[in-house]
Every structure is written in C-alpha cells, then in structure tokens.
Scaffold this active site. Sequence first.
Site, PDB file in Angstrom:
ATOM      1  N   THR A 205     -10.532  -2.169   4.427  1.00 54.85           N
ATOM      2  CA  THR A 205     -10.853  -0.843   4.953  1.00 54.85           C
ATOM      3  C   THR A 205     -11.775  -0.195   3.938  1.00 54.85           C
ATOM      4  OG1 THR A 205      -8.668  -0.571   5.977  1.00 54.85           O
ATOM      5  CG2 THR A 205      -9.784   1.459   5.385  1.00 54.85           C
ATOM      6  N   ARG A 233      -3.249  -2.526  18.632  1.00 54.47           N
ATOM      7  CA  ARG A 233      -2.553  -2.131  17.380  1.00 54.47           C
ATOM      8  C   ARG A 233      -3.397  -1.092  16.644  1.00 54.47           C
ATOM      9  NH1 ARG A 233      -4.019  -2.223  11.658  1.00 54.47           N
ATOM     10  NH2 ARG A 233      -2.096  -2.289  10.475  1.00 54.47           N
ATOM     11  N   GLY A 235      -3.684   1.018  13.054  1.00 54.82           N
ATOM     12  CA  GLY A 235      -3.197   1.059  11.677  1.00 54.82           C
ATOM     13  C   GLY A 235      -3.097   2.482  11.152  1.00 54.82           C
ATOM     14  N   THR A 256      -5.952   2.101   1.580  1.00 61.84           N
ATOM     15  CA  THR A 256      -6.261   0.811   2.188  1.00 61.84           C
ATOM     16  C   THR A 256      -5.040  -0.089   1.969  1.00 61.84           C
ATOM     17  OG1 THR A 256      -7.221  -0.093   0.156  1.00 61.84           O
ATOM     18  CG2 THR A 256      -8.738   1.018   1.638  1.00 61.84           C
ATOM     19  N   GLY A 257      -4.917  -1.084   2.816  1.00 62.53           N
ATOM     20  CA  GLY A 257      -3.775  -1.987   2.683  1.00 62.53           C
ATOM     21  C   GLY A 257      -2.909  -1.964   3.928  1.00 62.53           C
ATOM     22  N   GLY A 259      -1.196  -1.049   6.812  1.00 62.36           N
ATOM     23  CA  GLY A 259      -1.086   0.256   7.462  1.00 62.36           C
ATOM     24  C   GLY A 259       0.322   0.609   7.880  1.00 62.36           C
TER      25      GLY A 259
END
Length: 359
Positions: A205, A233, A235, A256-257, A259
């Site tokens: 992201t 989906r 996030g 980021t990472g 979600g």
Amino acid sequence: MSQKYSRRDFIKTGAAMGTASLMGQGRGLLAGIPRAAAASIGIMRVVSSGNGIRAVDKAMEILKNNGDPLDAVIAGVNIVEDDPNDMSVGYGGLPNEEGEVELDASVMYGPTHTSGAVAAIKNIKNPSKVAKLVMDRTNHCLLVGKGALKFALAHGFKKENLLTDKAREAWLRWKETLSDRDNWLPAQIKKLPEELQLLMMTHGTINCIAIDAQGRLAGVTTTSGLSWKLPGRVGDSPIIGAGLYVDNNIGAAGSTGLGEANIRTCASFQVVNFMGQGMSPEQACLKTLEKISEKAKLSPPSLKLLNAVGLPSFGLNFYALNKKGEFGAACMWSGSKYAVHDGQKSELKECAFLHKSKA
Ligand code: ASP
C-alpha cells in the site's frame, strides 16, 4: 527518529509517556508546545511508507509552492498509482482471486475534518483522486464497487485495464499451482522471474501524510489490497480510523500491512489519540502495535494470526506525524523503512519495531 526497542524497553517507555501525557493534557499543551503556536511555526513535513520516496518529493515540491497539503499528498501517491512496477497500488496492482484488480483508497483533510473514500473500485487507476471527489462532491464518506465506478465515470474518469501482463502472469502462476486436483497445469519453467514467485498472498500500500507551513494536516492511503483476495474484500486503507486518520489539532497517521488486524482495532485513530495524550509519533505507533499484538493472542487458531511462538504472524506498519512536525514510524516486525521529507531533503529511514525479525 528511528529507534529499536525491545519489548521490555518499550513497556518502560510507554509507562513513562503515560505519565508525561497526563501532565501535558493538564496544562493544555501538545507535548510542550501551545497548540496555537504549533500551527504557526512554518514547519513542512511529508511522511510516507517505504515505497513513497517519490511521493514525498512531489508532495514537498507542492507544499513549497504554497499548494494545499491534501492536493500535495494525492499528487505524490499518484506517481505510485501510475507506476506498473509497484504491484501493490493502482495500475499494475496484483488482482483478486478472479484476476481482477480492485482498488481501495481514502483521503482526510484536517482543517475541515472531512474525508472521502472508495473501496473495491475497478478500472480506475487513481482511486485516491476519486476518494477526494467523494469528499468534495458528495455528502458521503465511502463509495464501493459499482457505485464508486459510476461516480468516477460521472466525473470524467476513463475506464482502463489495470491488469498488467506481469500482474496477470503472477496471478496465473498462483492459480495454476493452487491445487493438483484441478485442471490447471503450471508452465514448466525452471527459473521463475521474481514476480512470478508470488505464490503466497502478498500485500502492499502507499500511505502519505503531510503538514504544511500553516499547520494544515492531510493524508491519503491507496492500495490494491491483498493479492488473490476474495472479490469484494475491503481492507483498512479506505476505512477512516484504520488505514488513515487526521486530527488537525493533534496529527496524522496511516498504515500499511494486514488490513484486517488494523480494522479490528481502529488503529490509525489509536495512533493519533496516543499522540494527543503526549506520546511521540514513534511511541504512539509502537504502543498501537503493542495493543494489536495483544489482541491477536485472543484470535482463534483458524485465523492464523499467530506464529509458532504465539507472536503475530502478520506485518503491520504505522506512519505518524504530529502538529509540531515531529514524525516517526513503527512496524510489527523489524526491517521496514519509511520515507520522509523534512523540508530540506528526502530520505528513507528505518521504522522502529515491536518484534525483531530473525536475520
Ligand atoms: N493494508 C492493505 C490491505 O489490507 C494491504 C497492505 O498494506 O499490505 O488492504
């Protein structure tokens, strides 16, 4: 700004900060600086995830020309959305399990405390620009799927195919190797190019947050989300309070990472709140990760959120900037970098971390 903490160090620092924050609140101060003064000190900063060095350069150029901070961060992330080589954002992003690219993005503007977002939008390569239009040209906060696309088309955006050959081939490779009990046969390639080795779910992201010389804060987060996700989906990136949050009196934070781990804890909101209690940006990010790490321990094994030793199995990063222009970032597992422009120069810095990755 970056500092490595052991868990024990962090818990100690967190406790100390808790006391300091109470004192700060009592005096009506923001970590020692009166709020009114903080807004007039002329500091400009742009902070972004590790893939955002071009974004912080662009955004700072705009801030230096007296541009608006939200326009600045959006122009910054547009570079990455347009780049087919960043396979986690915009054009060239990795697709969902059906091979379709679905994008999420949000924006938030501190001075008006308004936000806009789109989720699971297809065929529009700059969802961050559409998110800004949701903020400016509707009285909603979030449009999804077909509604988001229709809204973008109504505003003159053109439909584009966002699936590059590289992303399609990575998806195809994943699909062909999912099972040996279906009719797909993977190509017999001895040495796979790196981008075709993405058989696991991957993510990425860009988040970018800024403060201008007038003390105006703004932020944007934009992504193609998890690769191979279920269609539809959504996030954390388009969820205000999770992938992004801005409070013009305190600061901004983005993420980021994974979600899902973020959404369950409204984590960017947590980071900003912790800064409001007097924590530094880096401490606020670490404290939030600490809470997420603890909550993950409650999760059922089926979610696979914990590794063999009971620590989070996922990556999650936070980026934060306060009203004084102080910034910091932290990640769940060591090894991530973030980008910053302090008005003089841009650079990549190490994120602080909660857990140390094995070398
Ligand atoms: N946060 C994004 C999502 O969960 C993915 C990522 O940043 O890696 O959609």
